[in-house]
Design a protein around this motif. Structure first.
Motif, mmCIF file in Angstrom:
data_model
loop_
_atom_site.group_PDB
_atom_site.id
_atom_site.type_symbol
_atom_site.label_atom_id
_atom_site.label_comp_id
_atom_site.label_asym_id
_atom_site.label_seq_id
_atom_site.Cartn_x
_atom_site.Cartn_y
_atom_site.Cartn_z
ATOM 1 N N LEU A 195 -71.220 -70.440 -19.145
ATOM 2 C CA LEU A 195 -70.987 -69.132 -19.961
ATOM 3 C C LEU A 195 -69.605 -68.801 -19.782
ATOM 4 O O LEU A 195 -68.661 -67.792 -20.323
ATOM 5 C CB LEU A 195 -72.027 -68.682 -20.738
ATOM 6 N N ALA A 196 -70.075 -67.965 -18.536
ATOM 7 C CA ALA A 196 -68.476 -66.988 -17.919
ATOM 8 C C ALA A 196 -67.428 -67.636 -17.911
ATOM 9 O O ALA A 196 -66.493 -67.327 -18.138
ATOM 10 C CB ALA A 196 -69.337 -66.821 -16.286
ATOM 11 N N PHE A 197 -67.635 -69.175 -17.778
ATOM 12 C CA PHE A 197 -66.464 -69.889 -17.563
ATOM 13 C C PHE A 197 -65.565 -70.079 -18.322
ATOM 14 O O PHE A 197 -63.931 -69.847 -18.626
ATOM 15 C CB PHE A 197 -66.637 -71.220 -16.831
ATOM 16 N N ALA A 198 -66.860 -70.301 -19.246
ATOM 17 C CA ALA A 198 -66.113 -70.811 -21.224
ATOM 18 C C ALA A 198 -65.840 -69.085 -21.491
ATOM 19 O O ALA A 198 -64.321 -69.394 -22.421
ATOM 20 C CB ALA A 198 -67.254 -70.693 -21.972
ATOM 21 N N GLY A 199 -66.184 -68.350 -21.468
ATOM 22 C CA GLY A 199 -65.872 -66.642 -21.326
ATOM 23 C C GLY A 199 -64.128 -67.005 -19.994
ATOM 24 O O GLY A 199 -63.554 -66.654 -21.611
ATOM 25 N N TYR A 200 -64.345 -67.652 -19.289
ATOM 26 C CA TYR A 200 -62.733 -67.345 -18.670
ATOM 27 C C TYR A 200 -61.619 -67.929 -19.573
ATOM 28 O O TYR A 200 -60.507 -67.477 -20.296
ATOM 29 C CB TYR A 200 -62.994 -67.299 -17.824
ATOM 30 N N LEU A 201 -62.454 -68.951 -19.949
ATOM 31 C CA LEU A 201 -60.734 -70.067 -20.986
ATOM 32 C C LEU A 201 -60.727 -69.730 -22.144
ATOM 33 O O LEU A 201 -59.516 -69.367 -22.986
ATOM 34 C CB LEU A 201 -61.728 -71.237 -21.200
ATOM 35 N N ILE A 202 -61.302 -68.466 -22.602
ATOM 36 C CA ILE A 202 -61.529 -67.733 -23.939
ATOM 37 C C ILE A 202 -60.057 -67.161 -24.052
ATOM 38 O O ILE A 202 -59.297 -66.867 -24.987
ATOM 39 C CB ILE A 202 -62.539 -67.885 -24.544
ATOM 40 N N ALA A 245 -58.187 -67.164 -20.984
ATOM 41 C CA ALA A 245 -56.366 -67.509 -21.169
ATOM 42 C C ALA A 245 -56.637 -68.021 -22.525
ATOM 43 O O ALA A 245 -54.659 -68.222 -22.274
ATOM 44 C CB ALA A 245 -56.965 -68.729 -19.671
ATOM 45 N N VAL A 246 -57.037 -68.647 -23.466
ATOM 46 C CA VAL A 246 -56.449 -69.082 -24.297
ATOM 47 C C VAL A 246 -55.715 -68.747 -25.011
ATOM 48 O O VAL A 246 -54.689 -68.496 -26.319
ATOM 49 C CB VAL A 246 -57.972 -70.179 -25.285
ATOM 50 N N MET A 247 -56.144 -67.272 -25.702
ATOM 51 C CA MET A 247 -56.079 -66.645 -26.626
ATOM 52 C C MET A 247 -54.766 -65.535 -26.167
ATOM 53 O O MET A 247 -54.505 -64.533 -26.582
ATOM 54 C CB MET A 247 -57.443 -65.628 -26.835
ATOM 55 N N LYS A 248 -54.810 -65.872 -24.448
ATOM 56 C CA LYS A 248 -54.046 -64.997 -23.922
ATOM 57 C C LYS A 248 -52.655 -65.746 -24.831
ATOM 58 O O LYS A 248 -51.381 -64.668 -24.597
ATOM 59 C CB LYS A 248 -53.338 -64.573 -22.424
ATOM 60 N N GLN A 249 -52.664 -66.988 -25.195
ATOM 61 C CA GLN A 249 -50.986 -68.077 -25.311
ATOM 62 C C GLN A 249 -50.811 -66.883 -26.239
ATOM 63 O O GLN A 249 -52.180 -66.427 -27.565
ATOM 64 C CB GLN A 249 -51.578 -68.388 -25.555
ATOM 65 N N GLU A 250 -49.783 -67.323 -27.171
ATOM 66 C CA GLU A 250 -48.865 -66.579 -28.198
ATOM 67 C C GLU A 250 -49.153 -67.531 -29.454
ATOM 68 O O GLU A 250 -49.199 -68.819 -29.299
ATOM 69 C CB GLU A 250 -47.577 -66.552 -28.186
ATOM 70 N N GLU A 251 -49.128 -67.255 -30.599
ATOM 71 C CA GLU A 251 -49.937 -68.061 -31.819
ATOM 72 C C GLU A 251 -48.147 -68.300 -32.482
ATOM 73 O O GLU A 251 -48.899 -69.509 -33.337
ATOM 74 C CB GLU A 251 -50.170 -67.276 -32.305
ATOM 75 N N ASN A 293 -55.661 -73.827 -32.556
ATOM 76 C CA ASN A 293 -54.784 -74.897 -33.199
ATOM 77 C C ASN A 293 -53.066 -74.109 -33.425
ATOM 78 O O ASN A 293 -52.709 -74.646 -32.721
ATOM 79 C CB ASN A 293 -54.816 -74.285 -34.433
ATOM 80 N N ALA A 294 -53.097 -72.736 -33.775
ATOM 81 C CA ALA A 294 -51.619 -72.488 -33.586
ATOM 82 C C ALA A 294 -50.668 -72.426 -32.830
ATOM 83 O O ALA A 294 -50.053 -72.675 -31.901
ATOM 84 C CB ALA A 294 -51.307 -70.780 -34.412
ATOM 85 N N ARG A 295 -51.918 -71.895 -31.481
ATOM 86 C CA ARG A 295 -51.599 -71.688 -29.935
ATOM 87 C C ARG A 295 -50.990 -73.095 -29.119
ATOM 88 O O ARG A 295 -50.209 -72.881 -28.444
ATOM 89 C CB ARG A 295 -52.468 -70.989 -28.823
ATOM 90 N N THR A 296 -51.700 -73.755 -30.052
ATOM 91 C CA THR A 296 -51.883 -75.462 -28.806
ATOM 92 C C THR A 296 -49.746 -76.032 -29.403
ATOM 93 O O THR A 296 -49.134 -76.273 -28.559
ATOM 94 C CB THR A 296 -52.339 -76.408 -29.030
ATOM 95 N N ALA A 297 -49.511 -75.800 -31.016
ATOM 96 C CA ALA A 297 -48.760 -76.015 -31.660
ATOM 97 C C ALA A 297 -47.613 -75.081 -31.002
ATOM 98 O O ALA A 297 -46.928 -75.835 -29.809
ATOM 99 C CB ALA A 297 -48.830 -75.920 -32.845
ATOM 100 N N VAL A 319 -53.796 -75.901 -23.274
ATOM 101 C CA VAL A 319 -54.475 -74.939 -24.240
ATOM 102 C C VAL A 319 -55.192 -76.084 -24.851
ATOM 103 O O VAL A 319 -56.418 -75.482 -25.094
ATOM 104 C CB VAL A 319 -53.189 -74.102 -25.228
ATOM 105 N N ALA A 320 -54.768 -76.733 -25.358
ATOM 106 C CA ALA A 320 -56.311 -77.789 -26.329
ATOM 107 C C ALA A 320 -56.903 -78.240 -25.175
ATOM 108 O O ALA A 320 -58.111 -77.919 -25.909
ATOM 109 C CB ALA A 320 -55.006 -79.473 -26.702
#
Lengths: 707, 707
Positions: A18-25, A27-33, A110-114, A127-128
């Motif tokens: 769960l902690a690692f999942a939080g870390y990944l979340i 990391a993902v959310m830091k990306q631009e949309e 989705n948008a962050r991956t695009a 990202v994906a």
């Protein structure tokens, strides 16, 4: 390490996941949309998906409330312990929660991956894949959390509150209570899979029928009012649904193996092996995610190699670590159980390869299938159905071999229970890499959605090419993931059937009720149960396919209406009413999932009351057998049709717009509910039937027509 | 009546059936064949069908020779008695002979039916129905003849040549030897069904694809070079194939019940009941044929009522007579067996009604299916598949109820063997009306062909209308017939599985070999056997469907070639080369039936050697369950697509030539191999697997990896 100390690995693994999942979340959310338009589309998808899940959870909440009361009543009549209703709730809650988190992250990614694909392929992949990994880790993390909580709670209860001195009896009580919380997870999974599957395919089929075929506008065109619903569907069906499905297999395999281990006389060690193996799998999966790296402009096979490095690396790590784990827990004289783990791991990967062989357009079967489009829609349908049917042979042999091997290496020849424990452990082995296999699977729909957003937001062609590369790769990994899902469902179902008979044996011993097992195939109630069980996957598939058909029809009507009534829509000057299509799919999914769910839950009870426990065993086996074969058939036929269409679209056999392509579109449309609604729902059906049988075991034992 | 005296009813019934069939053949042949053109067409069909059967029997002859040698070898190693190889040959011979006679009469009756339709509907009905009745009576006549011969011969052998004094042992030896001749009938049936099924659908699909779709000429147009092959196919597939299928069920149910009766300790009386019931069924069927009468210009529902009078009248007669028969043979304390007969009779009729409900366009399912054509080919395919899957529920419940009822009324609660005998007897009950049900079934293709001849010979419109009325009625009765074929195959397969375990028990007692039954579903070899058995119908269907696809492709090529190379063909000034299409279908059918046949015969042996006898029992049960459900699904989906197309052609939903019609044609084309090749072949598969298991029982028992 003492036994109870080593068990701490399970909650520890859960928290790490769960902690690692939080870390990944993060990391993902830091990306631009990305651009404003991308944000807007992404928001619409997110809102639609949330609206759907809210509605689904409300409806399902009602179901859980009713079931809770029923279980309370059963408990008050003494048919169950009072833990069961609560365990049922937590099972459902955590399953729903993991689907919810996975979907939240997926729709944010989705948008962050695009956007990341604007800067390079590897960035997009990261990202994906990270978002997919969140789903994988949340599923295993919450699953282990729920299991650990109940183990520690029940262990405390039976040592402190209502002490049971004898180890064997105490652990039997604990695993018996834990088994029942699987029913909560299974029920939630069924709703997620069936509801999500109906939603996604109704939107997909409806959007295609009226958009591509009637109006002649391309896929993912923003003028199509069903396009947002289609994107929402990918998230609620393929992400949340798949997550709930595997959550259930994961939890089911661990708790059924624990119960089988206790029944085999292994005591606490029988519980420790599956639970700590799952924990080791979490760590191996996290290591695996770090292995997934690719150069900036890698081609598709290099991408696939990157993902494979992750999954195979994790598998190898587990193969090594579990040896020491089992040797430590069970001692060298029972090291055979280790080979059960290996057989599960290998079988899972082999079924995945089979699925890939039959559904990827790099191999002959799908290429030949594309060729049958030359003589029209009828021949490609016949070709796809026979391809799907043919593809069932190898997986059946692989699972059969895994069952026999894990049974005999675990000592089944001299000790039946020990052998069954081996079968359960092979399911745990297959699912131990779930963190990473689910990551490579859930990443597919994210890439798919990213492509849709790139199209709708009019991003440059090269971005769409990159998302397409990711998406196409996602189809291959999804095939492997489906192979895993089906294979593990079969093994888990078998472990659950064995756990069910243990449960009955325990009840007979405790209550002294007059009952003798006669699960011989020749015993008429067993035989009739087999027939009924064999028919259930067909009935279930019929209902879910018809539901997709009806719901798609509703979408067609609505899109036609909007095309007619909204002035300027086709010219791009007015905006479509996306929300109404999302709403139609949501309502249809909620309405249509009731009857299949009712059948899955009522069948074991009705069959049990009419044919008795022996009949239930027959029914469970019949459903597992027919369901396994049907699920493979439907998944592979659907996957092959999909890729045959893509093969033609990539310029073969006349390419896009040719008669061959039209025939292939018919095949793909038939395959949609096959591979994304009915097929995957069968996986849940066969496990849920066993879970319900276990929960209602005592009731059926006391209230059946035949003994 | 003393026991052995009453048994004389069986050969007597056989001779009466054959004599009456001879009388009907004369009556049919006395009719005029019509115009010169009709004679010419009819001759071409007859020649094609004879050529096909000749080739088939040559190929099959080779197979029988090889198997004969294998069985001789097994006998010389002591695994079998020396009767078996010869019994195997007679079983195959009589099965082939009944198909040959039925087809001969059918191909002679085609033109005569068309000609009779020039003078009135009832005249046409009489000719077609009488020819169908020949098939029915020949099947039951030759079946009873073969059984009677072997019973009397073996009884003489074991009383005079190698005397066995103890009744029980003698009758056990007799029935055990008789069981094996079923394998000959089964093998022949498999070739007839698979080969005939591939032939008929390759010709049908090929002719449609290139004639109707590409060249735009109507069905049955003499310019289509595949049109004769199409007509030949109806005869070799639907007449000869169906006859061989039911011959095998008929014989299989009688001999397996006899064996079960002896195992249940009923001695000679256990044999007498099924054999004399079959004889009584012959008489009832003959009475039934006289009830089929209609007024000269009756409408379709009056025609249906006329046919129903025949089948229901026969059923009623058997229901009455078998009461006295069973009371006489088994005594009033075992009158429960009578209710097993009733349950079989009623179940057969109920499954027939279900089939009719799901496939006739007078009921909602098929009407709704036709409606799904509005949104194209994909939705009608999804609709048909789900209709087929949905339609499996009721037949499963009906067969399940029949099994339970016949088991318990026959005393299964206190005596397992007596209960299983009841299950066998219910199969005999269901099949006792075979003479007349097969007549109403085989008459369909005759009417269909008569329509083709009317079209090709340019007979007046009213004649074609009359043949169409007969044909359409044939579709309804064929649905009922298919329901019977599937239901009886399932019950017969179960009786054969029970007989197989009795056979093993007997072998273990006689030879003292170390083996214990553990047919519990939870025993891993049984479980793995279940999975393999469940997969076999899928594999089998895949192979037969692919075979049809390939062979149809060959026809398409050939017809295209003729259209291009034969000058004046399209203008009607030159004649097509019909023989080449017949030849292509013949060769393809011969080639393509090898692999499915090999799988059916090798599976029980390979599975037996690997998983042992318990694994074989699992495999047989898995195949029976999955096969039953698949066979219904395929038959009903195919039937519903066919009738949905006809419904649209009759002017609904846009009528002929509309987009809806095109979509429906796709559905019908997919349904063709479903309902006429793969589906019916599964019936044989599940029985043949049991038959092979029985013949190789001793070999497997001594040469298996697991005991």
């Amino acid at each position: 390490m003492s036994s109870l100390t080593s068990l701490i690995l399970a909650p520890a693994g859960s928290i790490i996941a769960l902690a690692f999942a939080g870390y990944l979340i993060r990391a993902v959310m830091k990306q631009e949309e990305g651009t404003e338009e991308m944000k807007k589309i992404s928001l619409a998808v997110r809102k639609g998906a949330s609206a759907y899940l809210r509605r689904q959870y409300t409806g399902v909440g009602g179901f859980f409330a009713v079931m809770f009361v029923i279980l309370l009543l059963l408990a008050s009549f003494g048919y169950l312990t009072f833990f069961v209703p609560f365990a049922f709730l937590t099972g459902g809650f955590f399953s729903g929660l993991s689907g919810f988190i996975g979907m939240k992250v997926a729709t944010s990614a989705n948008a962050r991956t695009a956007n990341a694909c604007r800067y390079g392929l590897n960035k997009g992949l990261r990202v994906a894949f990270n978002s997919g990994a969140v789903m994988g880790l949340v599923v295993v993390g919450l699953g282990l959390l729920d299991i650990s909580f109940w183990f520690y709670f029940l262990n405390w209860f039976y040592t402190s509150v209502q002490p049971i001195a004898a180890d064997a009896e105490r652990y039997a009580n604990i695993t018996s209570a834990m088994l029942t919380f699987g029913m909560g997870a299974s029920s939630m999974a069924l709703f997620a899979r069936v509801g999500g599957g109906i939603f996604t395919k109704a939107a997909d089929v409806g959007a295609d029928l009226v958009g591509k075929v009637e109006a002649g506008i391309p896929e993912d065109d923003p003028r199509n009012p069903a396009v947002i619903a289609d994107n929402v569907g990918d998230n609620v069906g393929d992400v949340a649904g798949m997550g709930a499905d595997l959550y259930e297999s994961y939890v089911g395999s661990i708790i059924s193996s624990s119960a089988l281990g206790v029944a085999a006389g292994l005591g606490l060690n029988g519980i420790i092996v599956p639970m700590t193996m799952a924990a080791v799998g979490v760590l191996a999966s996290i290591v695996g995610t770090f292995l997934v790296r690719s150069s900036e402009e890698a081609n598709q096979s290099a991408l696939l190699a990157a993902l494979r490095k992750g999954t195979y690396g994790s598998s190898l790590l587990i193969a090594i670590l579990s040896y020491f784990l089992i040797r430590n827990a069970l001692g060298p004289e029972r090291i055979g159980v280790y080979f059960a783990v290996l057989s599960g791991l290998i079988a899972g990967n082999m079924i995945g390869l089979c699925t890939e062989y039959f559904t990827s357009d790099t191999y002959t079967p799908t290429k030949n299938l594309a060729g049958t489009s030359e003589t029209g829609a009828a021949t490609i349908i016949i070709g796809g159905l026979s391809l799907g049917m043919l593809s069932t042979a190898l997986p059946v042999i692989i699972v059969g071999a895994a069952v026999l091997i894990s049974y005999f290496v675990s000592g089944g020849a001299s000790n039946f229970s020990a052998g069954l424990y081996g079968v359960g452990i092979s399911a745990v082995g297959m699912l131990s890499t779930l963190g990473i296999t689910l990551a490579t699977d859930a990443y597919g729909p994210i890439a798919d959605n990213a492509g849709g957003i790139a199209e709708m937001a009019h991003l440059p062609e090269e971005v769409r090419q990159r998302t397409d590369a990711l998406d196409s790769l996602g189809n291959t990994t999804a095939a492997t993931g489906k192979g895993f899902a089906i294979g593990s469902a079969a093994l888990t179902a078998l472990a659950l059937i064995a756990a069910y008979t243990d449960e009955i044996t325990g009840l007979v011993q405790r209550t002294g009720i007059n009952f003798t097992f006669n699960t011989s195939i020749l015993n008429p109630p067993v035989l009739v149960g087999l027939f009924i069980g064999g028919m259930l996957p067909f009935l279930f598939s019929a209902l879910t396919m018809q539901a997709v058909g009806r719901a798609a029809q509703g979408i067609v009507m609505e899109v036609r209406r909007q095309f007619k009534e909204i002035k300027g829509l086709m010219e791009g000057t007015a905006e479509a009413d996306y929300a109404s299509c999302v709403d139609i799919c949501t309502k249809a999914a909620q309405k249509e999932m009731v009857l299949p769910a009712l059948i899955a839950i009522a069948s074991p009870i009705v069959v049990g009351m009419l044919l008795g426990v022996n009949g239930v065993v027959g029914m469970l086996a019949g459903a597992a057998v027919c369901g396994f074969v049907m699920a493979i058939m439907m998944a592979n036929a659907g996957g092959a049709w999909d890729n045959a269409k893509k093969y033609i679209e990539s310029g073969h056999l006349g390419g896009k717009g040719s008669e061959q392509h039209k025939a292939a579109v018919v095949g793909d449309t038939v395959g949609d509910p096959f591979k994304d609604t009915s097929g995957p729902s069968i996986n849940i059906l066969i496990k849920l039937l066993s879970m319900v049988s276990i929960v209602f075991a005592n009731f059926v034992l006391n209230n059946s027509l035949f003994k």
